[in-house]
Design an enzyme around this catalytic site. Structure first.
Site, PDB file in Angstrom:
ATOM      1  CD  GLU A  13       2.315  -8.279  -5.401  1.00  0.00           C
ATOM      2  OE1 GLU A  13       3.077  -9.086  -4.822  1.00  0.00           O
ATOM      3  OE2 GLU A  13       2.114  -7.127  -4.979  1.00  0.00           O
ATOM      4  CG  HIS A  44       5.487  -5.733  -4.582  1.00  0.00           C
ATOM      5  ND1 HIS A  44       4.233  -5.509  -4.076  1.00  0.00           N
ATOM      6  CD2 HIS A  44       6.262  -4.713  -4.161  1.00  0.00           C
ATOM      7  CE1 HIS A  44       4.233  -4.396  -3.384  1.00  0.00           C
ATOM      8  NE2 HIS A  44       5.453  -3.877  -3.416  1.00  0.00           N
ATOM      9  CE  LYS A  82     -11.815  -9.273 -21.284  1.00  0.00           C
ATOM     10  NZ  LYS A  82     -12.938  -8.315 -21.189  1.00  0.00           N
ATOM     11  CG  ASP A 103     -16.029  -9.323 -19.964  1.00  0.00           C
ATOM     12  OD1 ASP A 103     -15.165 -10.195 -20.218  1.00  0.00           O
ATOM     13  OD2 ASP A 103     -15.750  -8.184 -19.569  1.00  0.00           O
ATOM     14  N   GLY A 153       0.834  -1.203   0.000  1.00  0.00           N
ATOM     15  CA  GLY A 153       0.000   0.000   0.000  1.00  0.00           C
ATOM     16  C   GLY A 153       0.860   1.240   0.000  1.00  0.00           C
ATOM     17  CB  CYS A 157       5.205  -4.330   0.313  1.00  0.00           C
ATOM     18  SG  CYS A 157       6.125  -2.821   0.047  1.00  0.00           S
ATOM     19  CE1 TYR A 158       1.311   0.877   5.737  1.00  0.00           C
ATOM     20  CE2 TYR A 158      -0.579  -0.595   5.625  1.00  0.00           C
ATOM     21  CZ  TYR A 158       0.042   0.515   6.162  1.00  0.00           C
ATOM     22  OH  TYR A 158      -0.592   1.249   7.123  1.00  0.00           O
TER      23      TYR A 158
END
Ligand code: XMP
Length: 529
Positions: free
Chosen positions: A186, A184, A384, A242, A56, A83-84
Site C-alpha cells: 500500500e 507493504h 480526500k 469537504d 499492525g 505483514c501482521y
C-alpha cells in the site's frame, strides 16, 4: 447497504491501514476499513468479495494480541494478509512465525519466483543489474516494516517471492485464495504495490471496477432524496473543500430545500469570508446565511492557550450558533456535514486499544450529544482525493476543489498562545504574504500540498532602523505529502524564502523574525497547535 463489489480491510492498527483502503478504491473497487474486532454480522452485512488483513504493531506472540476472526475463514472468500496479517494467516494454518526483537524497516529488493501468479500480473519487473547474462526479469523494490516474520509456511501454501531477509516475502494457498505478503504493497515505495492490490481485488476476488465518481454522484443523489423527502436541510459551510462538495452534491439532489449557514468565526484566512459568500451565494445560487460571529468567538477564546481547549470551545460554539440560526429558519429536519472517510475512521479509532491514535483532529464525535438533528453526510465514504474528483464532476471551480486543507478550528491552532484580534491579523497577513509568493512562483499546487504561517508565542530581539525590537516570531510551514498522514518539508527555493521573510518582517507589524520548519511527519505533525 451498498450495490458495489466490496472489499473489507480488517484493521490491526498499522499506520498504513487507510492507505490500503485508498489503493483498493483507486482500483475502482469499494473498500471499507473496519476494526479486526468488529462483530461478524456487521462485517458480513457488506457482502464482501474478499478480505485484506492489515499490518499492525503487535507480535502474534503478544499476550492478548489481535486475532484472525473465524468468520473470515468460514466465509470461504479470498484473503490477503499484509505483514501482521500474513503472520496471522501463517499461524492459523500451522506455519511458523519467527519472533524478532529487531525491525526490518525500509526498502528491499523482491525477487518474484512465480511471475505467472495473478498477484503479479502486469508487474514491470527488472533484471539483476550486475548479472547481464541472466535474461530473467523478476526484481522489484518493496517496502518492509516488520519485526517477526514467517519462517515455515503452512501446508497448502507455496512461496511466490523472496527477499534477502525474508525467504517468504510473498506466499499463497492458491486453491483456497489465501495470499500473504511480508512487505507493504500500500505504500508508494513498493513500486508495483498498487498493481498488486488491484490484481488481488480484480483477479483473485473477482470484483468489477464500479466505484467511480459519476456512479457515486448518481447513487448519492438518489439516497439524499430518499432520506430527506420534503424535509429541510441545513449545512455548515466552512469554505473548505469537504463542506463545499457536500453542499454542491446536496444542492444537486434537493435544490431549494438546502440552506447553508456560514459562520465567520474570525479565524479564517485573508479574504476567505468574502470569497465563500461570493462563490456560493452569487455563483452557485444557493440559499446562504452568513453569520458574523467574530466578537462572540474572541470573547469565548480570550485567555485560552491550551490547544484542546481551543478546539472544544470552537466546536461547541459552532454548534450553538448553528442551532440558533437554524431555529430562526423555522422547521429544520436535517443537518448536513462534509464529514469524509478519514474523519470517520480517525474518530472511530479514538477508543481503540490496538490503534495507535496520534491525535483527535476532527469534529466528528465532538458534537454534543444533545444535538437534535438527523445527519446527512454524503461524503462519509470518500477519501480526500475522491472528494475532489466528485467536486470537479459537480462543476465546482478549481479554486475551491484544489484548496489546501484548512483545519476546522482555523487559525486558532496556528496562532499559538493567546488568541487576540491583533495577533490573528498579524498571522493572517504573514500567511497571505507566504501564500501569495508561493502562488506567484507557481508552487502552490505542485511544490507543496499544504503551506501556511504559524505565529509563535515567543518574542525575540531584533534590530530595525536604529532601534532594538522585541517582537514575535513567524514560522513558515510547507509540506509535500500524498495523504497528509506522512509528510516531508517542502524544499522551497532559497530566493523565494528570502523574499517571503523580507516581506513579512517589513510588512507585518509586531513580527521581527521568520523561521522555517524543517520537520517531517512523523515525528512532527503538519500543524503546530
Ligand atoms: P496534522 O497536524 O495531524 O494534520 O499532521 C494532518 C492534516 O489534518 C489537518 N487538521 C485538521 N483538519 N480539523 C480539520 O478539519 C482539525 O481540527 C484539524 N487539525 C489538523 C491538517 O491541516 C493537516 O492537513
Amino acid at each position: 447497504m451498498t450495490a458495489h463489489d466490496t472489499i473489507i480491510i480488517l484493521d490491526y492498527g498499522s499506520q498504513y491501514s487507510q492507505l490500503i483502503a485508498r489503493r483498493v478504491r483507486e482500483a475502482k473497487v469499494y473498500s471499507r476499513l473496519v476494526s479486526w474486532s468488529t462483530p461478524a454480522a456487521e462485517v458480513m452485512a457488506y457482502q464482501p468479495k474478499g478480505f485484506i488483513l492489515s499490518g499492525g504493531p503487535n507480535s502474534v506472540y503478544d499476550d492478548g494480541a489481535p486475532t484472525l476472526p473465524d468468520y473470515v475463514i468460514d466465509s470461504g472468500l479470498p484473503v490477503l494478509g499484509i505483514c501482521y496479517g500474513m503472520q496471522l494467516l501463517a499461524r492459523r494454518f500451522g506455519g511458523k512465525v519467527g519472533y524478532s526483537q529487531h525491525r526490518e524497516y525500509g526498502p528491499a529488493i523482491l525477487t518474484v519466483d512465480q511471475t505467472d501468479d495473478p498477484l503479479f500480473r502486469d508487474w514491470r519487473l527488472e533484471n539483476e543489474p550486475t548479472n547481464l547474462q541472466s535474461p530473467i526479469s523478476n526484481l522489484q523494490q518493496v517496502w518492509m516494516s516488520h519485526g517477526d516474520k514467517v519462517e515455515a509456511l503452512p501446508s497448502g501454501f507455496r512461496p511466490l517471492a523472496h527477499s534477502d531477509n525474508s525467504p517468504f516475502a510473498a506466499a499463497a494457498d492458491v486453491a483456497r485464495g489465501y495470499y500473504a505478503v511480508q512487505f507493504h504493497p500500500e505504500v508508494v515505495h513498493t513500486t508495483q504495490g498498487a498493481q498488486l492490490l488491484s490484481n488481488f481485488v480484480h483477479h483473485i476476488c473477482g470484483c468489477g471496477a464500479d466505484w467511480t465518481p459519476v456512479n457515486f454522484i448518481d447513487e448519492q443523489v438518489a439516497l439524499i432524496r430518499a432520506q430527506v423527502g420534503n424535509g429541510r436541510v441545513v449545512l455548515g459551510l466552512s469554505g473548505g473543500v469537504d463542506s463545499a462538495v457536500a453542499a454542491a452534491l446536496i444542492h444537486k439532489a434537493i435544490g431549494e430545500q438546502l440552506t447553508c449557514i456560514f459562520v465567520d468565526h474570525g479565524l479564517l484566512r485573508q479574504n476567505e469570508a468574502v470569497q465563500v459568500v461570493e462563490t456560493f451565494q452569487q455563483e452557485q445560487g444557493m440559499n446562504l446565511i452568513a453569520v458574523n460571529a467574530v466578537e462572540e468567538y474572541l470573547e469565548a477564546l480570550a485567555g485560552v492557550t491550551e490547544p484542546e481547549q481551543k478546539r472544544r470551545i470552537i466546536g461547541e460554539k459552532f454548534v450553538r450558533i448553528f442551532e440558533r440560526e437554524a431555529d430562526r429558519l423555522g422547521q429544520i429536519d436535517f443537518l448536513a456535514q462534509g464529514t469524509i472517510y478519514p474523519d470517520v475512521i480517525e474518530s472511530a479509532g479514538k477508543g481503540k486499544k490496538d490503534a495507535h491514535v496520534i491525535k483527535t483532529h476532527h469534529n466528528v464525535g465532538g458534537l454534543p450529544d444533545d444535538i437534535d438533528f438527523e445527519l446527512v453526510e454524503p461524503l462519509r465514504e470518500l477519501f480526500k482525493d475522491e472528494v475532489r474528483t466528485v467536486g470537479t464532476a459537480l462543476g465546482l471551480p478549481d479554486s475551491i476543489v484544489w484548496r489546501q486543507p484548512f483545519p476546522g478550528p482555523g487559525l486558532a491552532i496556528r496562532c499559538l498562545g493567546e488568541i487576540t484580534w491583533e495577533r490573528l491579523e498579524r498571522l493572517r497577513l504573514a500567511d497571505a504574504i507566504f501564500v501569495d509568493e508561493l502562488r506567484q512562483a507557481e508552487m502552490l499546487r505542485a511544490g507543496t500540498q499544504q503551506s501556511f504561517a504559524v505565529l509563535l508565542p515567543v518574542k525575540s530581539v531584533g534590530v530595525m532602523g536604529d532601534g532594538r525590537t522585541y517582537q514575535e516570531v513567524i514560522a513558515l510551514r510547507a509540506v509535500t505529502t500524498e495523504d497528509f498522514m506522512t509528510a516531508d518539508w517542502a524544499r522551497l527555493p532559497y530566493d523565494l524564502l528570502a523574499k517571503v521573510s523580507r516581506r513579512i518582517v517589513n510588512e507585518v507589524a509586531g513580527v521581527n523574525r521568520v523561521v522555517l520548519d524543517i520537520t517531517s511527519k512523523p515525528p512532527g505533525t503538519i500543524e503546530w497547535e
